[in-house]
Design a protein around this motif. Structure first.
Motif, PDB file in Angstrom:
ATOM      1  N   PRO A  35       0.742  -1.280  -0.091  1.00  0.00           N
ATOM      2  CA  PRO A  35      -0.071   0.009   0.193  1.00  0.00           C
ATOM      3  C   PRO A  35       0.762   1.183  -0.078  1.00  0.00           C
ATOM      4  N   GLU A  36       0.311   2.261  -0.622  1.00  0.00           N
ATOM      5  CA  GLU A  36       0.979   3.367  -0.634  1.00  0.00           C
ATOM      6  C   GLU A  36      -0.144   4.455  -0.182  1.00  0.00           C
ATOM      7  N   VAL A  37       0.652   5.730   0.410  1.00  0.00           N
ATOM      8  CA  VAL A  37      -0.434   6.793   1.003  1.00  0.00           C
ATOM      9  C   VAL A  37      -0.485   7.651  -0.122  1.00  0.00           C
ATOM     10  N   SER A  38      -1.617   8.120  -0.482  1.00  0.00           N
ATOM     11  CA  SER A  38      -1.641   9.046  -1.679  1.00  0.00           C
ATOM     12  C   SER A  38      -3.106   9.888  -1.174  1.00  0.00           C
ATOM     13  N   SER A  39      -3.435  10.707  -1.903  1.00  0.00           N
ATOM     14  CA  SER A  39      -4.632  11.376  -1.587  1.00  0.00           C
ATOM     15  C   SER A  39      -5.240  12.070  -2.890  1.00  0.00           C
ATOM     16  N   PRO A  40      -6.696  12.095  -3.063  1.00  0.00           N
ATOM     17  CA  PRO A  40      -7.109  12.451  -4.285  1.00  0.00           C
ATOM     18  C   PRO A  40      -7.173  14.030  -4.530  1.00  0.00           C
ATOM     19  N   ALA A  41      -7.122  14.349  -5.910  1.00  0.00           N
ATOM     20  CA  ALA A  41      -6.981  15.809  -5.961  1.00  0.00           C
ATOM     21  C   ALA A  41      -8.549  16.269  -6.246  1.00  0.00           C
ATOM     22  N   GLU A  42      -9.609  15.276  -6.760  1.00  0.00           N
ATOM     23  CA  GLU A  42     -10.671  15.702  -7.145  1.00  0.00           C
ATOM     24  C   GLU A  42     -11.602  16.023  -6.141  1.00  0.00           C
ATOM     25  N   VAL A  43     -11.741  15.456  -4.934  1.00  0.00           N
ATOM     26  CA  VAL A  43     -12.494  15.787  -3.930  1.00  0.00           C
ATOM     27  C   VAL A  43     -11.799  16.125  -2.734  1.00  0.00           C
ATOM     28  N   PRO A  44     -12.414  16.159  -1.306  1.00  0.00           N
ATOM     29  CA  PRO A  44     -11.879  16.441  -0.270  1.00  0.00           C
ATOM     30  C   PRO A  44     -11.158  15.418   0.164  1.00  0.00           C
ATOM     31  N   SER A  45      -9.882  15.571   0.624  1.00  0.00           N
ATOM     32  CA  SER A  45      -9.023  14.332   1.123  1.00  0.00           C
ATOM     33  C   SER A  45      -8.972  13.953   2.378  1.00  0.00           C
ATOM     34  N   PRO A  46      -9.217  12.776   2.868  1.00  0.00           N
ATOM     35  CA  PRO A  46      -9.007  12.436   4.308  1.00  0.00           C
ATOM     36  C   PRO A  46      -7.640  12.739   4.780  1.00  0.00           C
ATOM     37  N   ALA A  47      -7.476  13.417   5.913  1.00  0.00           N
ATOM     38  CA  ALA A  47      -6.247  13.746   6.408  1.00  0.00           C
ATOM     39  C   ALA A  47      -5.579  12.348   6.785  1.00  0.00           C
ATOM     40  N   GLU A  48      -4.110  12.475   6.724  1.00  0.00           N
ATOM     41  CA  GLU A  48      -3.616  11.358   7.216  1.00  0.00           C
ATOM     42  C   GLU A  48      -3.549  11.378   8.865  1.00  0.00           C
ATOM     43  N   ALA A  49      -3.492  10.379   9.648  1.00  0.00           N
ATOM     44  CA  ALA A  49      -3.425  10.537  11.195  1.00  0.00           C
ATOM     45  C   ALA A  49      -2.720   9.267  11.384  1.00  0.00           C
ATOM     46  N   PRO A  50      -2.126   9.264  12.682  1.00  0.00           N
ATOM     47  CA  PRO A  50      -1.387   8.274  13.149  1.00  0.00           C
ATOM     48  C   PRO A  50      -2.228   7.046  13.304  1.00  0.00           C
ATOM     49  N   GLY A  51      -1.505   5.864  13.255  1.00  0.00           N
ATOM     50  CA  GLY A  51      -2.278   4.574  13.276  1.00  0.00           C
ATOM     51  C   GLY A  51      -2.646   4.438  14.863  1.00  0.00           C
ATOM     52  N   PRO A  52      -3.560   3.443  14.947  1.00  0.00           N
ATOM     53  CA  PRO A  52      -4.025   3.200  16.416  1.00  0.00           C
ATOM     54  C   PRO A  52      -3.182   2.331  17.360  1.00  0.00           C
ATOM     55  N   LEU A  84     -17.195   9.834 -10.039  1.00  0.00           N
ATOM     56  CA  LEU A  84     -18.596   9.534  -9.728  1.00  0.00           C
ATOM     57  C   LEU A  84     -19.518  10.367 -10.466  1.00  0.00           C
ATOM     58  N   GLY A  85     -20.647   9.851 -10.466  1.00  0.00           N
ATOM     59  CA  GLY A  85     -21.792  10.170 -11.298  1.00  0.00           C
ATOM     60  C   GLY A  85     -22.702  11.375 -10.137  1.00  0.00           C
ATOM     61  N   PRO A  86     -23.777  12.016 -10.563  1.00  0.00           N
ATOM     62  CA  PRO A  86     -24.484  12.593  -9.922  1.00  0.00           C
ATOM     63  C   PRO A  86     -25.036  11.824  -8.445  1.00  0.00           C
ATOM     64  N   ARG A  87     -25.484  10.761  -8.805  1.00  0.00           N
ATOM     65  CA  ARG A  87     -26.130   9.981  -7.405  1.00  0.00           C
ATOM     66  C   ARG A  87     -24.980   9.768  -6.610  1.00  0.00           C
ATOM     67  N   GLY A  88     -23.743   9.147  -7.173  1.00  0.00           N
ATOM     68  CA  GLY A  88     -22.665   8.867  -6.537  1.00  0.00           C
ATOM     69  C   GLY A  88     -22.090  10.164  -5.390  1.00  0.00           C
ATOM     70  N   LEU A  89     -22.196  11.252  -6.155  1.00  0.00           N
ATOM     71  CA  LEU A  89     -21.875  12.470  -5.402  1.00  0.00           C
ATOM     72  C   LEU A  89     -22.948  12.670  -4.182  1.00  0.00           C
ATOM     73  N   ARG A  90     -24.088  12.503  -4.502  1.00  0.00           N
ATOM     74  CA  ARG A  90     -25.040  12.404  -3.187  1.00  0.00           C
ATOM     75  C   ARG A  90     -25.050  11.412  -2.189  1.00  0.00           C
ATOM     76  N   ASP A  91     -24.697   9.952  -2.616  1.00  0.00           N
ATOM     77  CA  ASP A  91     -24.683   9.001  -1.823  1.00  0.00           C
ATOM     78  C   ASP A  91     -23.330   8.902  -0.845  1.00  0.00           C
ATOM     79  N   ALA A  92     -22.043   9.322  -1.568  1.00  0.00           N
ATOM     80  CA  ALA A  92     -21.031   9.270  -0.737  1.00  0.00           C
ATOM     81  C   ALA A  92     -20.823   9.800   0.721  1.00  0.00           C
ATOM     82  N   PRO A  93     -21.382  11.359   0.639  1.00  0.00           N
ATOM     83  CA  PRO A  93     -21.278  11.719   2.112  1.00  0.00           C
ATOM     84  C   PRO A  93     -22.238  10.910   3.075  1.00  0.00           C
ATOM     85  N   TRP A 121     -14.299   7.861  -1.067  1.00  0.00           N
ATOM     86  CA  TRP A 121     -14.084   8.163   0.664  1.00  0.00           C
ATOM     87  C   TRP A 121     -13.746   9.399   0.863  1.00  0.00           C
ATOM     88  N   GLY A 122     -13.319  10.159  -0.102  1.00  0.00           N
ATOM     89  CA  GLY A 122     -12.963  11.646   0.180  1.00  0.00           C
ATOM     90  C   GLY A 122     -14.233  12.358   0.529  1.00  0.00           C
TER      91      GLY A 122
END
Length: 228
Positions: A35-52, A84-93, A121-122
């Protein structure tokens, strides 16, 4: 692995009974990529946080299985880059609000690098009260249930709750593989349909390497209104 209608093209002591918690890159011919840590540019990106940090017996482990929200199919756009399409943009949040309002927050998120998964996920993560450590894992793109199980076996022991974001049919098949039983009719509902933006919650006692067929209880199946 042959392509499917949803997955992207190739380019021993019995566990104690559980009760409900109240509260796609193509496969490589060599060693699987890490796995590599990356972040999407298209939508709000979840911030990285320390592991539990997990110590002692903190109760059952939980696995959230989130299928990406409804995507668009723009002409000429490679499968991996479909947004994502219009429905996906509504459902994901709404998936994020489910987690924030009682579903529970994961310690770690593993997300497919496909754009539609990253966008899902963003948008969901933007609804959470705190950032969650997120890794974009190429092994989740185009993975079948056995590939996904191998990914789960690599999850660090300190992770108590994991969320994975990916694609069908792999995710649906993974839920069916792991769930030996369910609360109410959740398992029957998965057998009928695991729609876009569906989120399955599984729980079991043991380590990630212990996880195998019929080892978990499917405690909940959440679906976004209007998902398909």
């Amino acid at each position: 692995m042959p392509p499917s209608t949803e997955a992207p093209d190739p380019t021993g002591t019995p566990a104690p009974a559980l009760t409900p918690d109240p509260a796609g890159a193509p496969a490589s011919s060599g060693t699987a990529e890490r796995p590599e840590v990356s972040s999407p540019a298209e939508v709000p990106s979840p911030a990285e946080a320390p592991g539990p940090t997990r110590s002692g017996d903190s109760g059952p482990r939980r696995l959230f299985v989130l299928r990406h929200a409804k995507s668009a199919r723009p002409e000429g756009v490679p499968d991996r880059d479909r947004p994502l399409g219009p429905r996906g943009l509504r459902d994901a949040p709404a998936a994020g609000r489910f987690l924030a309002e009682g579903g529970g927050l994961p310690d770690l998120v593993l997300c497919s690098p496909a754009r539609r998964a990253r966008e899902t996920w963003g948008l969901a993560a933007a609804e959470l009260e705190r950032p969650v450590a997120t890794r974009h894992d190429p092994r989740l793109y185009g993975a079948d249930e056995q590939d996904l199980l191998e990914v789960l076996h690599d999850v660090p022991d300190e992770v108590g709750t994991l969320l994975i974001v990916g694609h069908n049919p792999g995710l649906e098949d993974l839920v069916m593989l792991l769930a030996g039983d369910s609360v109410d009719d959740a398992l029957d509902r998965v057998r009928t349909k695991f729609p876009t933006c569906a989120l399955a919650v599984l729980a079991w006692h043991g380590t990630w390497t212990d996880l195998g067929p019929d080892e978990a209880l499917l405690t909940e199946l959440w679906t976004a209104r209007g998902s398909s």
